[in-house]
Design a protein around this motif. Structure first.
Motif, PDB file in Angstrom:
ATOM      1  N   MET A  13     -12.440  -1.283  -9.172  1.00 21.79           N
ATOM      2  CA  MET A  13     -12.872  -1.506 -10.553  1.00 21.79           C
ATOM      3  C   MET A  13     -12.541  -0.312 -11.414  1.00 21.79           C
ATOM      4  N   ASN A  14     -11.789  -0.557 -12.448  1.00 19.96           N
ATOM      5  CA  ASN A  14     -11.452   0.493 -13.406  1.00 19.96           C
ATOM      6  C   ASN A  14     -10.742   1.674 -12.774  1.00 19.96           C
ATOM      7  N   ARG A  15     -10.059   1.397 -11.713  1.00 23.70           N
ATOM      8  CA  ARG A  15      -9.310   2.477 -11.091  1.00 23.70           C
ATOM      9  C   ARG A  15      -7.906   2.491 -11.642  1.00 23.70           C
ATOM     10  N   LYS A  16      -7.300   3.644 -11.563  1.00 25.06           N
ATOM     11  CA  LYS A  16      -5.913   3.764 -12.007  1.00 25.06           C
ATOM     12  C   LYS A  16      -5.043   3.819 -10.756  1.00 25.06           C
ATOM     13  N   ILE A  17      -4.311   2.791 -10.584  1.00 22.12           N
ATOM     14  CA  ILE A  17      -3.476   2.693  -9.378  1.00 22.12           C
ATOM     15  C   ILE A  17      -2.120   3.305  -9.673  1.00 22.12           C
ATOM     16  N   THR A  18      -1.740   4.231  -8.848  1.00 21.08           N
ATOM     17  CA  THR A  18      -0.465   4.890  -9.083  1.00 21.08           C
ATOM     18  C   THR A  18       0.673   4.078  -8.494  1.00 21.08           C
ATOM     19  N   LEU A  19       1.864   4.472  -8.887  1.00 20.12           N
ATOM     20  CA  LEU A  19       3.044   3.732  -8.456  1.00 20.12           C
ATOM     21  C   LEU A  19       3.248   3.858  -6.956  1.00 20.12           C
ATOM     22  N   SER A  20       2.897   4.993  -6.394  1.00 24.02           N
ATOM     23  CA  SER A  20       3.065   5.174  -4.952  1.00 24.02           C
ATOM     24  C   SER A  20       2.210   4.179  -4.180  1.00 24.02           C
ATOM     25  N   ARG A  21       1.009   3.980  -4.693  1.00 23.86           N
ATOM     26  CA  ARG A  21       0.107   3.029  -4.040  1.00 23.86           C
ATOM     27  C   ARG A  21       0.688   1.626  -4.113  1.00 23.86           C
ATOM     28  N   ILE A  22       1.218   1.317  -5.317  1.00 24.73           N
ATOM     29  CA  ILE A  22       1.856   0.014  -5.512  1.00 24.73           C
ATOM     30  C   ILE A  22       3.022  -0.145  -4.546  1.00 24.73           C
ATOM     31  N   ALA A  23       3.778   0.917  -4.455  1.00 22.31           N
ATOM     32  CA  ALA A  23       4.951   0.870  -3.569  1.00 22.31           C
ATOM     33  C   ALA A  23       4.526   0.600  -2.133  1.00 22.31           C
TER      34      ALA A  23
END
Lengths: 91, 431
Positions: B1-11
């Motif tokens: 909730m309301n976290r900022k997901i970085t691109l590395s995590r997405i990757a």
């Protein structure tokens, strides 16, 4: 820059196959709404932030027919450009 | 909730999904955004299939006020980046509200109803998207199942059910309010529970409808009215119920019902107390009347009627005549003549008060304070003497009282008032 050109550029930049690049990109596009529906936002440093926003229900008038409409509530995807990017476009 | 997901995590997630190396995925994504950023810096519109398009738009200069100083300033013309999500993305992200569609409002729908509907719509929108929407859908379905099991008579189509449900709920609610106090504990709670279950039904069916794919339309105005009516019959906490949420609303109904029951119980308890107070009062004309007839002093009953109805002035006069009558009617009752040698006892019961005893022994019920005084040590409040208490009836000569003397009767009354004052002052009486 349309999609094709973009993909071409990515392929040449990352030295990966077009197939791979396209699959990653489309997977990302499918993943993005799922993350946002959980209430989180996706942040790309140097580019910006993707997040979801709620829009309330509202009453409007159809401009052409003049009939009154009730637009239902919805969730939309919002993009907030990063400061870095903003400073780049100013120039 | 309301976290900022970085691109590395997405990757990482992508690599799990696609089976490719996380490093590769990340490289692709980073490169994509870098190229997009470059293009945007050039002023180019970037279109990514499946995501959307980013374009540069020009913003005109506009007048504004400097927030710190308050004087007028101008915001200069500038550029900004606009993101237009693609259709697939927009649809995917709006998944929870997918079933709604824009609806034409008919001419005859009043603005008031629309405002209500709008308010209802705004309430439907929840602050936490994921949890409440998903959870509510599941809950609503579960609740609808539950209620359908419970009330098999109710038809399957939830919309048509509204009126029967509602009138049944009203009936049940009315029965809660009018419930027989003696049976309140069982009946009332069950009735309340049923009422709340039925109350859930329209709101549950509302949720079910939200999840079921019907359009919102005039259903929203309709739904508002049942809620209002039920709220008014069951509880006054209508606003609280709405804001707490559908799940928590029935709890407020139960709490309201319990509160009503408590008030009813308290009211009855006080009333009971009142009546028993009346009964034991030595001035209570009607009660004394009843006991007097019980004691078969028939001739006196009429006198007492007059006496109790009259004011103090009247009583004074009648007291004398009454005493005279007592002596005349001595054949009916022989007042025990108190003597110094053997103590006279009498028993206070729930029909024999000190005043009745005084009447019998002295011929005037106003002379009860002397009996009280004699037995002061173990008597508490004169109106609350335990039935069965044995008291000594002193001879009047002990206190120098002459029952025929009006002045003495007055003194006795004053004494009575005094005795009461002893008990009534420190304690708060509800009289």
């Amino acid at each position: 820059m349309d999609n094709k050109t973009l993909i071409e550029n990515i392929v040449s930049a990352t030295k990966q196959t077009r197939e791979d690049v396209q699959e990653v990109v489309s997977a990302f596009c499918k993943l993005l709404p799922d993350v946002c529906l959980e209430g989180d936002s996706v942040i790309v440093s140097g580019f910006g932030q993707f997040e979801s926003r709620k829009r309330k229900e509202r009453l409007t008038v159809h401009p052409a027919s003049g009939e009154r409409l009730m637009v239902p509530p919805k969730i939309v995807m919002k993009f907030r450009p990063s400061a870095v990017l903003n400073s780049r476009i100013v120039k | 909730m309301n976290r900022k997901i970085t691109l590395s995590r997405i990757a990482q997630k992508l690599s799990e999904q696609t089976g490719r190396r996380a490093r590769d995925c990340e490289a692709v994504l980073r490169s994509m955004f870098q190229i997009a950023g470059n293009a945007l810096a050039e002023g180019e519109t970037v279109k990514i299939k499946g995501l959307g398009s980013f374009k540069i738009s020009n913003v005109e200069a506009r007048k504004s006020v400097d927030v710190a100083t308050g004087r007028e300033t101008e915001i200069p013309a500038h550029k900004r980046i606009v993101f237009i999500p693609s259709k697939e993305l927009a649809k995917a992200v709006n998944a929870p509200f997918d079933m709604f569609e824009t609806v034409v409002i008919n001419e005859d729908v009043l603005d008031e109803e629309l405002m209500q509907a709008e308010a209802a719509g705004n309430e439907i929108l929840v602050n936490d998207i994921q949890e409440q929407i998903m959870a509510e859908e599941q809950r609503a379905q579960a609740e609808v199942e539950e209620i359908r099991e419970k009330y098999p008579i109710v038809a399957e189509d939830a919309v048509d059910d509204e009126d029967p449900d509602e009138s049944a709920a009203d009936e049940v609610a009315a029965s809660v309010v009018d419930a027989d106090p003696d049976r309140e504990s069982d009946l009332g709670v069950n009735a309340t529970a049923d009422a709340t279950a039925l109350a859930e039904s329209p709101s549950a069916s509302e949720d079910a409808d939200a999840g079921g794919g019907e359009s919102m339309r005039a259903e929203l105005p309709e739904y508002e009215h049942p809620d209002d009516e039920q709220d008014s019959t069951i509880t006054t906490d209508a606003d609280d119920g709405a804001s707490v949420g559908r799940r928590g609303r029935w709890r407020w109904y139960v709490a309201g019902g319990v509160l009503v029951l408590c008030l009813v119980v308290c009211a009855l308890w006080w009333l009971n107390d009142d009546f028993s107070e009346w009964g034991k009062s030595h001035m209570g004309g009607r009660a004394v009347e009843a006991t007097v007839t019980d004691n078969a002093i028939l001739g006196e009953a009429n006198d007492l009627n007059d006496v109790s109805a009259g004011q103090d002035g009247m009583m004074e006069d009648l007291g004398g005549s009454e005493v005279a009558k007592v002596e005349e009617d001595s054949t009916e009752v022989a007042p025990t003549k108190p003597s110094d040698s053997d103590p006279v006892y009498d028993t206070v019961t729930d029909t024999r008060y000190l005043s009745t005893i005084a009447k019998e022994h002295y011929g005037n019920f106003n002379l009860w304070p002397y009996i009280y005084k004699e037995n002061e040590s173990f008597l508490g409040h004169p109106n609350r003497i335990k039935p069965g208490t044995r008291v000594v009836v002193p001879p009047l000569s002990k206190y120098g009282v002459d029952p025929t003397n009006k002045v003495d009767i007055e003194k006795a009354k004053k004494l009575g008032v005094e005795i009461y004052a002893r008990y009534d002052n420190p304690k708060m009486q509800h009289n």
